[in-house]
Design a protein around this motif. Structure first.
Motif, PDB file in Angstrom:
ATOM      1  N   HIS A 128      10.650  53.847  -3.314  1.00  0.00           N
ATOM      2  CA  HIS A 128      11.086  54.678  -2.168  1.00  0.00           C
ATOM      3  C   HIS A 128      12.669  54.353  -2.010  1.00  0.00           C
ATOM      4  O   HIS A 128      13.150  53.437  -2.167  1.00  0.00           O
ATOM      5  CB  HIS A 128      10.130  54.470  -1.138  1.00  0.00           C
ATOM      6  CG  HIS A 128       8.705  54.572  -1.110  1.00  0.00           C
ATOM      7  ND1 HIS A 128       7.995  53.683  -1.483  1.00  0.00           N
ATOM      8  CD2 HIS A 128       8.270  55.859  -0.846  1.00  0.00           C
ATOM      9  CE1 HIS A 128       6.537  54.225  -1.882  1.00  0.00           C
ATOM     10  NE2 HIS A 128       6.578  55.626  -1.422  1.00  0.00           N
ATOM     11  N   ALA A 129      13.194  55.512  -1.624  1.00  0.00           N
ATOM     12  CA  ALA A 129      14.458  55.785  -1.253  1.00  0.00           C
ATOM     13  C   ALA A 129      14.509  56.380   0.013  1.00  0.00           C
ATOM     14  O   ALA A 129      13.853  57.309   0.537  1.00  0.00           O
ATOM     15  CB  ALA A 129      15.216  56.546  -2.485  1.00  0.00           C
ATOM     16  N   PHE A 130      15.927  56.036   0.624  1.00  0.00           N
ATOM     17  CA  PHE A 130      16.254  56.818   1.984  1.00  0.00           C
ATOM     18  C   PHE A 130      16.994  58.071   1.735  1.00  0.00           C
ATOM     19  O   PHE A 130      18.383  57.761   0.649  1.00  0.00           O
ATOM     20  CB  PHE A 130      16.778  55.739   2.866  1.00  0.00           C
ATOM     21  CG  PHE A 130      17.546  56.497   3.890  1.00  0.00           C
ATOM     22  CD1 PHE A 130      16.764  56.966   5.071  1.00  0.00           C
ATOM     23  CD2 PHE A 130      18.991  56.781   4.162  1.00  0.00           C
ATOM     24  CE1 PHE A 130      17.163  57.447   6.157  1.00  0.00           C
ATOM     25  CE2 PHE A 130      19.259  57.512   5.278  1.00  0.00           C
ATOM     26  CZ  PHE A 130      18.633  57.845   6.405  1.00  0.00           C
ATOM     27  N   TRP A 131      16.970  59.192   2.160  1.00  0.00           N
ATOM     28  CA  TRP A 131      17.698  60.453   1.922  1.00  0.00           C
ATOM     29  C   TRP A 131      18.278  60.902   3.442  1.00  0.00           C
ATOM     30  O   TRP A 131      17.471  60.984   4.299  1.00  0.00           O
ATOM     31  CB  TRP A 131      16.978  61.614   1.450  1.00  0.00           C
ATOM     32  CG  TRP A 131      16.584  61.169  -0.166  1.00  0.00           C
ATOM     33  CD1 TRP A 131      15.739  60.334  -0.515  1.00  0.00           C
ATOM     34  CD2 TRP A 131      17.081  61.905  -1.195  1.00  0.00           C
ATOM     35  NE1 TRP A 131      15.637  60.458  -1.937  1.00  0.00           N
ATOM     36  CE2 TRP A 131      16.727  61.355  -2.289  1.00  0.00           C
ATOM     37  CE3 TRP A 131      18.101  63.006  -1.193  1.00  0.00           C
ATOM     38  CZ2 TRP A 131      16.908  61.971  -3.590  1.00  0.00           C
ATOM     39  CZ3 TRP A 131      18.277  63.650  -2.682  1.00  0.00           C
ATOM     40  CH2 TRP A 131      17.564  62.924  -3.638  1.00  0.00           C
ATOM     41  N   SER A 132      19.598  61.049   3.413  1.00  0.00           N
ATOM     42  CA  SER A 132      20.172  61.615   4.577  1.00  0.00           C
ATOM     43  C   SER A 132      20.206  63.067   4.252  1.00  0.00           C
ATOM     44  O   SER A 132      20.521  63.835   3.293  1.00  0.00           O
ATOM     45  CB  SER A 132      21.599  61.435   4.759  1.00  0.00           C
ATOM     46  OG  SER A 132      21.674  59.979   5.070  1.00  0.00           O
ATOM     47  N   LEU A 133      19.755  63.914   5.380  1.00  0.00           N
ATOM     48  CA  LEU A 133      19.420  65.247   5.533  1.00  0.00           C
ATOM     49  C   LEU A 133      20.806  66.058   5.822  1.00  0.00           C
ATOM     50  O   LEU A 133      20.814  67.338   5.535  1.00  0.00           O
ATOM     51  CB  LEU A 133      18.302  65.819   6.304  1.00  0.00           C
ATOM     52  CG  LEU A 133      17.089  65.132   5.923  1.00  0.00           C
ATOM     53  CD1 LEU A 133      15.995  65.635   6.781  1.00  0.00           C
ATOM     54  CD2 LEU A 133      16.629  65.446   4.405  1.00  0.00           C
ATOM     55  N   GLY A 134      21.738  65.282   6.453  1.00  0.00           N
ATOM     56  CA  GLY A 134      23.042  65.972   6.396  1.00  0.00           C
ATOM     57  C   GLY A 134      23.008  66.668   7.850  1.00  0.00           C
ATOM     58  O   GLY A 134      24.114  67.508   8.141  1.00  0.00           O
ATOM     59  N   ASP A 135      21.777  66.494   8.811  1.00  0.00           N
ATOM     60  CA  ASP A 135      22.222  67.075  10.104  1.00  0.00           C
ATOM     61  C   ASP A 135      21.610  66.117  11.285  1.00  0.00           C
ATOM     62  O   ASP A 135      21.239  66.384  12.114  1.00  0.00           O
ATOM     63  CB  ASP A 135      21.090  68.325  10.071  1.00  0.00           C
ATOM     64  CG  ASP A 135      19.581  68.037   9.630  1.00  0.00           C
ATOM     65  OD1 ASP A 135      19.399  66.866   9.455  1.00  0.00           O
ATOM     66  OD2 ASP A 135      18.812  68.730   9.734  1.00  0.00           O
ATOM     67  N   SER A 160      27.835  57.363   8.581  1.00  0.00           N
ATOM     68  CA  SER A 160      27.470  58.061   9.563  1.00  0.00           C
ATOM     69  C   SER A 160      27.902  59.430   9.252  1.00  0.00           C
ATOM     70  O   SER A 160      27.338  60.453   9.798  1.00  0.00           O
ATOM     71  CB  SER A 160      28.211  57.564  10.641  1.00  0.00           C
ATOM     72  OG  SER A 160      27.451  56.253  11.075  1.00  0.00           O
ATOM     73  N   LEU A 161      29.053  59.798   8.609  1.00  0.00           N
ATOM     74  CA  LEU A 161      29.578  61.058   8.359  1.00  0.00           C
ATOM     75  C   LEU A 161      28.604  61.794   7.489  1.00  0.00           C
ATOM     76  O   LEU A 161      28.342  62.923   7.723  1.00  0.00           O
ATOM     77  CB  LEU A 161      31.047  60.962   7.768  1.00  0.00           C
ATOM     78  CG  LEU A 161      32.233  60.587   8.663  1.00  0.00           C
ATOM     79  CD1 LEU A 161      33.504  60.368   7.923  1.00  0.00           C
ATOM     80  CD2 LEU A 161      32.535  61.736   9.804  1.00  0.00           C
ATOM     81  N   VAL A 162      28.176  61.308   6.371  1.00  0.00           N
ATOM     82  CA  VAL A 162      27.492  61.861   5.447  1.00  0.00           C
ATOM     83  C   VAL A 162      26.064  62.018   6.323  1.00  0.00           C
ATOM     84  O   VAL A 162      25.245  63.161   6.232  1.00  0.00           O
ATOM     85  CB  VAL A 162      26.930  60.871   4.351  1.00  0.00           C
ATOM     86  CG1 VAL A 162      25.840  61.259   3.621  1.00  0.00           C
ATOM     87  CG2 VAL A 162      28.070  60.598   3.473  1.00  0.00           C
ATOM     88  N   PHE A 163      25.263  61.139   6.977  1.00  0.00           N
ATOM     89  CA  PHE A 163      24.249  61.679   7.945  1.00  0.00           C
ATOM     90  C   PHE A 163      24.083  62.632   8.816  1.00  0.00           C
ATOM     91  O   PHE A 163      23.355  63.457   8.886  1.00  0.00           O
ATOM     92  CB  PHE A 163      23.971  60.013   8.734  1.00  0.00           C
ATOM     93  CG  PHE A 163      22.473  60.136   9.483  1.00  0.00           C
ATOM     94  CD1 PHE A 163      21.315  60.087   8.833  1.00  0.00           C
ATOM     95  CD2 PHE A 163      22.569  60.121  10.802  1.00  0.00           C
ATOM     96  CE1 PHE A 163      20.358  60.068   9.379  1.00  0.00           C
ATOM     97  CE2 PHE A 163      21.262  60.302  11.511  1.00  0.00           C
ATOM     98  CZ  PHE A 163      20.051  60.364  10.813  1.00  0.00           C
ATOM     99  N   ASN A 164      25.464  62.869   9.298  1.00  0.00           N
ATOM    100  CA  ASN A 164      25.545  63.898  10.160  1.00  0.00           C
ATOM    101  C   ASN A 164      26.170  64.953   9.525  1.00  0.00           C
ATOM    102  O   ASN A 164      26.629  66.243  10.228  1.00  0.00           O
ATOM    103  CB  ASN A 164      26.615  63.511  11.328  1.00  0.00           C
ATOM    104  CG  ASN A 164      25.866  62.501  12.503  1.00  0.00           C
ATOM    105  OD1 ASN A 164      24.541  62.799  12.679  1.00  0.00           O
ATOM    106  ND2 ASN A 164      26.351  61.552  12.930  1.00  0.00           N
ATOM    107  N   GLY A 165      26.422  65.202   8.267  1.00  0.00           N
ATOM    108  CA  GLY A 165      26.942  66.289   7.524  1.00  0.00           C
ATOM    109  C   GLY A 165      28.572  66.458   7.794  1.00  0.00           C
ATOM    110  O   GLY A 165      28.871  67.635   7.994  1.00  0.00           O
TER     111      GLY A 165
END
Length: 323
Positions: free
Chosen positions: A7-14, A45-50
């Protein structure tokens, strides 16, 4: 060997993330079971928040990134694991890899670096941060006996201060607005100051707070013809730079540093792998454990990222465990 469930973690950008199942194909490669990863609070954090600007989509790509900005994207670059499958002489070895948050993964042997025997796996997650700090010192070129200030007592700033403090004769102050951090300076062997108490007329100032106020402090305390090295990454956020007052009269140099390129003075002889190998070897000191102030489990990563992006969270490095 049976292929494990992965399993992997994905940031959705929002401002959201999710755990997804991943596929493995380790033909001709090493299969590594992840023991620890670390979250880089600035870039991740920048990636996580888009917050990655479109102009930087390619430069911000991680080596084993999946997906595209702004998201969904599998992103990360500080992974410590143990080799479970592949070439026999790799079996059971702890390795460091610039890989995202994933329970198992497959990479070529040349993509990993064996951990030095004197570096604990739980501390080796600081490898990417130490590489950034090391490159910053190459860019800044501090000298013996210099008065040095580091503004911003996050993980990278603290590592920069620690490295500077090991240069003979230097006087190093680590500056942060969080008045609860003097024990951090004490643990790293440097002087902690708040901006109000910071000494001026510094020979070198390195800014790592990612804030307008921190950059203003860095420019204010720099001495005549000193260099202010900007190590912060702001993403798409505009920054106010106070270039009035004594900036011109003091003939200050404001210079950027970024880990994506090896510092020019070392580039002819050093590549990224040699630099990262050195960075990992510098993590043998138990004192650096003070920088890992939080730990959570892989399964909780969506909630952990949401917590770390809040301004009131005081975690330095968040270590993610996988067992």
């Amino acid at each position: 060997m049976t292929t494990p469930s992965t399993h992997a973690f994905w940031s959705l950008g929002d401002g959201r993330g999710e755990i997804r199942q991943a596929e493995l194909d380790c033909t001709g490669e090493l299969m590594i079971r992840t023991c620890y990863t670390a979250i880089s609070r600035g870039s991740e954090s920048l990636v996580f928040n888009g917050g990655v600007p479109p102009s930087e989509y390619q430069r911000m790509r991680a080596p084993f990134q999946s997906g595209e900005f702004p998201g969904p994207v599998k992103y990360g670059y500080s992974n410590v694991g143990v080799v479970e499958q592949g070439a026999h002489d790799w079996h059971g070895r702890y390795v460091y890899c610039l890989y995202p948050h994933q329970t198992h993964y497959c990479v070529p042997a040349e993509a990993v670096i064996p951990l030095p025997a004197n570096v604990a796996p739980h501390r080796a997650v600081l490898g990417a941060n130490m590489e950034t700090a090391l490159n910053a010192l190459w860019d800044a070129a501090p000298g013996v006996g210099d008065r040095i200030s580091v503004v911003g007592a996050g993980v990278v700033g603290a590592l920069v201060a620690w490295l500077c403090g090991r240069i003979p004769g230097t006087t190093v102050q680590l500056i942060d607005i969080d008045a609860r951090k003097p024990p951090l300076g004490e643990a790293l062997g440097v002087d902690f100051r708040t901006p109000e108490d910071a000494a001026a007329e510094q020979d070198l100032v390195i800014h790592a707070s990612a804030s307008d106020a921190g950059l203003a402090t860095a420019l204010r305390i720099a001495g005549f013809e000193a260099t202010v090295l900007e190590l912060s990454w702001y993403g798409s956020r505009p920054v106010s730079v106070p270039l009035g007052e004594a900036f011109h009269a003091n003939r200050l140099t404001l210079r950027s540093s970024q880990v994506g390129s090896v510092s020019p003075g070392h580039r002819p002889r050093w590549d990224h792998k040699r630099r990262l190998t050195l960075a990992l070897s510098l993590l043998s000191d138990d004192a650096l454990d003070v920088l890992i102030s939080g730990e959570s489990h892989f399964r909780d990563l969506p909630a952990t990222f949401e917590r770390l992006t809040r301004e009131d969270d005081a975690t330095l490095c968040e270590r993610i465990r996988y067992s």
